[in-house]
Scaffold this motif. Sequence first.
Motif, short mmCIF file in Angstrom:
data_model
loop_
_atom_site.label_atom_id
_atom_site.label_comp_id
_atom_site.label_asym_id
_atom_site.label_seq_id
_atom_site.Cartn_x
_atom_site.Cartn_y
_atom_site.Cartn_z
N MET A 27 0.97 -1.25 -0.13
CA MET A 27 -0.02 0.00 0.06
C MET A 27 0.72 1.33 -0.03
SD MET A 27 -3.03 -1.09 0.05
CE MET A 27 -4.33 -2.09 0.85
N TYR A 28 0.61 2.19 -0.78
CA TYR A 28 1.11 3.45 -0.95
C TYR A 28 0.37 4.77 -0.66
CZ TYR A 28 5.19 1.10 -2.47
OH TYR A 28 6.55 0.28 -2.64
N GLU A 29 0.89 5.79 -0.03
CA GLU A 29 0.14 7.01 0.19
C GLU A 29 0.75 8.26 -0.69
OE1 GLU A 29 -1.93 9.51 3.45
OE2 GLU A 29 0.02 8.43 4.17
N ILE A 30 -0.25 9.08 -1.45
CA ILE A 30 0.32 10.25 -2.04
C ILE A 30 0.47 11.05 -0.97
CG2 ILE A 30 -0.37 12.02 -3.62
CD1 ILE A 30 -2.05 9.99 -4.98
N TYR A 31 1.56 11.96 -0.76
CA TYR A 31 2.07 12.96 0.21
C TYR A 31 2.73 13.94 -0.50
CZ TYR A 31 6.65 10.72 -0.23
OH TYR A 31 7.69 10.38 -0.74
N TYR A 32 2.46 15.23 0.28
CA TYR A 32 3.37 16.36 -0.15
C TYR A 32 4.69 16.33 0.74
CZ TYR A 32 3.95 21.19 -1.17
OH TYR A 32 4.56 22.40 -1.79
N SER A 33 5.68 16.47 -0.25
CA SER A 33 7.16 16.34 0.46
C SER A 33 7.62 17.47 1.13
CB SER A 33 8.01 15.55 -0.54
OG SER A 33 7.94 16.37 -1.82
N LYS A 34 7.27 18.79 0.78
CA LYS A 34 7.85 19.81 1.32
C LYS A 34 7.56 20.32 2.71
CE LYS A 34 8.97 21.85 -3.11
NZ LYS A 34 8.64 22.89 -4.22
N ASN A 35 8.00 20.81 3.51
CA ASN A 35 7.65 21.05 4.75
C ASN A 35 7.70 22.20 5.36
OD1 ASN A 35 6.93 18.40 5.45
ND2 ASN A 35 8.75 17.76 5.83
N LEU A 172 4.22 18.38 -8.03
CA LEU A 172 4.53 19.27 -8.93
C LEU A 172 3.13 19.87 -9.21
CD1 LEU A 172 7.01 17.59 -11.50
CD2 LEU A 172 7.52 19.39 -9.91
N ALA A 173 2.20 19.43 -9.38
CA ALA A 173 0.89 19.79 -9.73
C ALA A 173 0.28 20.64 -8.30
CB ALA A 173 -0.13 18.79 -9.81
N ILE A 174 0.67 20.37 -7.30
CA ILE A 174 0.25 20.99 -5.86
C ILE A 174 1.07 22.27 -5.90
CG2 ILE A 174 0.37 21.00 -3.58
CD1 ILE A 174 -0.56 18.03 -3.59
N ASP A 175 2.36 22.32 -6.25
CA ASP A 175 3.45 23.33 -6.25
C ASP A 175 2.55 24.41 -7.15
OD1 ASP A 175 4.87 22.40 -4.24
OD2 ASP A 175 6.40 21.67 -5.45
N GLU A 176 2.25 24.02 -8.49
CA GLU A 176 1.86 25.02 -9.45
C GLU A 176 0.41 25.55 -9.19
OE1 GLU A 176 0.44 25.22 -14.05
OE2 GLU A 176 2.04 23.90 -13.70
N LEU A 177 -0.48 24.66 -8.36
CA LEU A 177 -1.40 25.13 -7.76
C LEU A 177 -1.43 26.35 -6.71
CD1 LEU A 177 -4.68 25.06 -7.86
CD2 LEU A 177 -4.68 23.22 -6.30
#
Length: 188
Positions: A27-35, A172-177
């Motif tokens: 199982m894998y989870e999509i996560y945002y890596s910048k903190n 990348l998509a979240i960063d652009e958003l």
Amino acid sequence: MRNITIFLAAILLGGCMLKTDVKPALMYEIYYSKNVCEQKTSPKNIYLQSVKALDIVDNRQILIISDKNQIRYLDDIKYLALPSEMFYKALLKGVYSNCGAKPVFSPKDDDLSLKVRLISLQIRGDHAEVSLAYELKNGENIVKSGLINKRKFCENPKSVTIFNTINQTANLAIDELLAEIFATQGRE
């Protein structure tokens, strides 16, 4: 007759028990890596509506589309939750980790409101592809709306590499958003 029923039940149960050598999917989870945020500004309140996704995207199986538009799913790995739920969590973390925004859960009239629709989250050919549509509102006024499409080359067709590439593309998509949201803050 009773002996035959017991015999058939024993065979069926025995057959089910022999199939215990099947490995469960990872199982894998999509996560945002910048903190960490880059610059401190006075944060703008933003209400994130729940992320919605197309039916083909909102599936725990990882979607692979070949160059000939043949669709299949990976057998050995799956998403931990539905992509819409994981993307909402990653987006929330992205907004929270950015000093220009402060997520709120009970919006007021002057708070921004963000609606996101996940259109694709997949491997297409040899690239990971994440597409989303968004609408940013301030009260009843639409401040900005658009489509973000990000692609990243997937070097290796192994399952772990496929997931990692999809996750990097989602980031990348979240960063652009987020960049689109903060570019509009001066124009409200």
